[in-house]
Motif scaffolding. Structure first.
Motif: not given
Length: 246
Positions: A216, A97, A100, A130-132, A244-246, A218, A126-127
């Protein structure tokens, strides 16, 4: 030597002279600029052409590359002290995470030939986000069959080095099976010749979408060129991916 153009200091200098700023750099710099002061991971940063520009634009940038000679060239350039440089591959993408935006430019994705290694790399990217967070990369469209132009006639060019020497370079494909292409780059210097062997994997749009979904991400957009053309249109023969990471 495998990928000598990234690992041999003499060939790294040729790479830098042969690959100035281009429309791909404009695209990625503008995309990252949508997130002011973003924390950016440039995976496969090479000699740092885009990495340094991202740092100069005010982003917090980490450049990761397994080729020490390329990183040495990047570290020697003006503004290099603004970047965190890491020698390594997917295993170096820590902590989780931390970013960005993650980038893989100059067709770095295609140097990951094995599908299991590709899945592992996407998982590590992906790891690292961060999400988004967003993943941006390019990969040549196999429908363009770019490798058919990698022959001693069509690929022949002269590269002029800053010190004044001229290097003649050309390519030839030694095998192309199941969208895995083996090729050799030749470099003729005034005092001798060097070569660099490489293997690239051309993945279809369906393969890219499937592997990104599994890791993970999109997929938001896939362009066919640096001006936002639809896939299969224009002259670039690219997949330019925004996910985008979801």
């Amino acid at each position: 030597m495998r990928n000598a153009e990234f690992n041999d200091p003499g060939l790294v200098a040729v790479y830098d002279a042969e690959c100035p700023w281009g429309p791909d750099d404009d695209f990625f710099l503008a995309e990252v600029g949508a997130d002011p002061a973003a924390r950016v991971l440039d995976f496969g940063c090479g000699t740092g052409r885009l990495t340094l520009a991202l740092a100069a634009a005010g982003h917090t940038v980490t450049g990761v590359d397994p080729a020490r000679a390329s990183l040495d060239a990047a570290r020697a350039k003006p503004g290099a002290d603004r970047v965190t440089w890491i020698e390594g591959g997917g295993e170096a993408l820590l902590p989780a995470g931390a970013y960005d935006v993650a980038l893989m430019t100059s067709h770095v994705a295609q140097f990951v030939v094995d599908d299991d290694e590709w899945r592992q790399l996407l998982g590590a990217l992906r790891r690292s986000l961060h999400d988004g967070g967003r993943l941006l990369f390019d990969s040549r469209d196999p429908a363009d069959r770019r490798w058919q132009r990698w022959n001693p006639i069509d690929s022949r060019r002269m590269v002029h080095l800053p010190a004044g020497d001229a290097v003649l370079t050309w390519m030839d494909v030694t095998a192309a099976n199941d969208l895995v292409v083996h090729f050799t780059r030749h470099f003729r210097f005034p005092d001798g010749e060097l070569r660099s062997d490489a293997v690239l994997r051309f993945r279809t749009e369906q393969e890219l979408r499937g592997s990104l979904d599994e890791a993970g991400f999109r997929v938001e957009r896939i362009h066919g060129g640096w001006q936002g053309e639809p896939v299969g249109e224009g002259n670039d023969g690219e997949f330019v991916v925004v996910a985008t990471a979801v």
